[in-house]
Design an enzyme around this catalytic site. Structure first.
Site, short mmCIF file in Angstrom:
data_model
loop_
_atom_site.label_atom_id
_atom_site.label_comp_id
_atom_site.label_asym_id
_atom_site.label_seq_id
_atom_site.Cartn_x
_atom_site.Cartn_y
_atom_site.Cartn_z
N VAL A 104 -4.35 7.02 -1.42
CA VAL A 104 -3.85 6.04 -2.43
C VAL A 104 -5.17 5.37 -2.71
CG1 VAL A 104 -1.97 4.55 -3.36
CG2 VAL A 104 -1.47 6.37 -1.66
N CYS A 105 -4.81 4.95 -4.24
CA CYS A 105 -6.36 4.44 -5.43
C CYS A 105 -7.39 4.33 -4.55
CB CYS A 105 -5.21 3.39 -5.18
SG CYS A 105 -6.40 2.22 -6.28
N THR A 106 -7.90 3.11 -4.62
CA THR A 106 -9.24 3.56 -4.01
C THR A 106 -9.22 3.59 -2.05
OG1 THR A 106 -9.05 0.90 -3.72
CG2 THR A 106 -10.06 1.56 -5.91
#
Length: 324
Positions: A104-106
Site C-alpha cells: 500500500v502506498c510507498t
C-alpha cells in the site's frame, strides 16, 4: 475452503491507515465467512511500533516467529524513507514464499528494495512514483491507477486505495457478494476499479496560469455535453487553435483532447453511480452523442461497458430504517 493467513508487516513511521484499512476489510470478510482468514501483525522484534501520526500499534508477534503467510502486506509511510536493512533482508528472504505480495502506498518502495518488484508493473503514491522508477529502473512504474495486480504482486496507490485493493482480493477469494457486503459495512459505497485514475481530470491537470485558459478548464467541467473541439475552446480563450493547443498543454500538462476525454468520462461515471438515468440519456449528457461511443470510452479506459460498470459500482439502495 482453506484458511488464508494475512500477515501485516509493521515498522516505525508506517502510515496507520495503510494497515488498518485493509485489515478491516479482511477482518470483515472473516466475520462474514468465518474460517477464511487468519490475520496476523508482526514487527521485526515483536515490539510496538509508532505510526507516522503518533499512534502506537502492538503487533501479535515478531517476524522471526511468524508463519509463512498466504498474503503478505507491506504498508507505506515516512518509515520507508530510512528502511531498516534487517527488514529489507527479511522481505528478500521470505517475500517470494508468499502466494500474494501486497503493498500500500510507498510500501512498494520496500518491496522494490528487496528486489521483489523487478520486471513487474506496479504503482505507488503519485508523489513517489518518479522516485521509485528512478531508483529501481527494473521496475515498470505506472503512476496513474489506484492499484495494479501483476501475477502474485499487487500494489496500490496512496492510503485509501489499499481498501479498494483489499476488497478486490476478497472478491477473488470469496466472491463478489462477500466483497460488497464488507464494503457496505465499512460504508465504502463504491469499490473502485483498479485502473481508475488516482486523480480526477481537474486534479490531474495543473491549473493554467492564464485566466482565459483557467476559464476554459472550468467551462469544460461545467459543460461536458457542449461542442468542446479545439476550435471552439480556442475561440473562448480568444486564441488561435494552434496557439491554444500549445498553451493549454504547456500550462496544464495534458492536451485539450485528453482533458475533455477525462472530464466526460468522470461525468458519465458519476451519473451511472448516482442516478437511474438511462444509458442513452447519460451518453448525451456526457458529450458522447451515442451509447456506442460511450461504451468504447468506458471499455478502453475502465475495462467495463457502462451497464456493467453501473452494476458493479453503483451503491445498493438503502433500506428504510425501521420506525421507532
Amino acid at each position: 475452503m482453506a484458511q488464508r493467513t494475512v500477515l501485516f508487516v509493521l515498522f516505525d513511521g508506517m502510515q496507520s491507515l495503510d494497515v488498518t484499512g485493509p485489515l478491516e476489510v479482511f477482518a470483515g470478510a472473516e466475520q462474514h465467512t468465518p474460517g477464511t482468514y487468519r490475520i496476523r501483525t508482526a514487527s521485526l522484534d515483536g515490539a510496538p511500533v509508532r505510526t507516522s501520526s503518533g499512534l502506537t500499534v502492538v503487533p501479535d508477534e515478531s517476524l522471526a516467529r511468524a508463519d509463512a503467510p498466504h498474503t503478505l502486506l507491506v504498508p507505506g509511510g515516512r518509515g520507508t524513507r530510512s528502511p531498516d536493512p534487517r527488514l529489507t533482508a527479511w522481505l528478500r528472504e521470505h517475500g517470494p514464499a508468499a502466494e500474494r505480495l501486497v503493498s500500500v502506498c510507498t510500501g512498494a518502495i520496500r518491496l522494490a528494495e528487496a528486489g521483489l518488484l523487478d520486471g513487474r508493473r506496479v504503482t505507488t503514491h503519485w508523489a513517489y512514483s518518479d522516485k521509485l522508477a528512478r531508483d529501481h529502473p527494473a521496475v515498470d512504474v505506472d503512476p496513474d491507477p489506484i492499484y495494479i495486480r501483476d501475477g502474485q504482486v499487487s500494489t496500490s496507490a496512496g492510503v485509501t486505495s489499499g481498501i479498494d485493493l483489499a476488497l478486490a482480493l476478497v472478491e477473488e477469494d470469496l466472491g463478489r457478494d462477500t466483497a460488497l457486503s464488507v464494503a457496505r459495512h465499512l460504508v465504502v459505497f463504491l469499490r473502485r476499479p483498479g485502473n481508475q485514475a488516482q486523480f480526477s481530470a481537474q486534479l490531474a491537470a495543473q491549473t493554467a496560469q492564464r485566466e482565459p485558459l483557467r476559464e476554459v478548464q472550468q467551462w469544460i467541467t461545467e459543460h461536458p455535453a457542449d461542442d468542446l473541439s479545439v476550435e471552439t475552446l480556442a475561440a473562448r480563450a480568444r486564441l488561435s487553435p494552434r496557439h491554444f493547443a500549445r498553451a493549454f498543454q504547456a500550462e496544464t500538462g495534458m492536451t485539450p483532447g485528453r482533458y475533455v476525454d477525462r472530464v466526460r468520462l468522470e461525468h458519465a461515471r458519476r451519473l451511472l453511480e448516482d442516478t437511474s438515468d438511462g444509458i442513452e440519456e447519460i451518453s448525451r449528457a456526457g458529450g458522447y452523442g451515442t451509447p456506442e461511443a460511450m461504451r468504447r470510452a468506458f471499455v478502453r479506459t475502465l475495462g467495463a461497458a457502462p451497464a456493467e460498470y453501473r452494476r458493479r459500482f453503483r451503491p445498493a439502495p438503502a433500506h428504510s430504517a425501521p420506525a421507532r
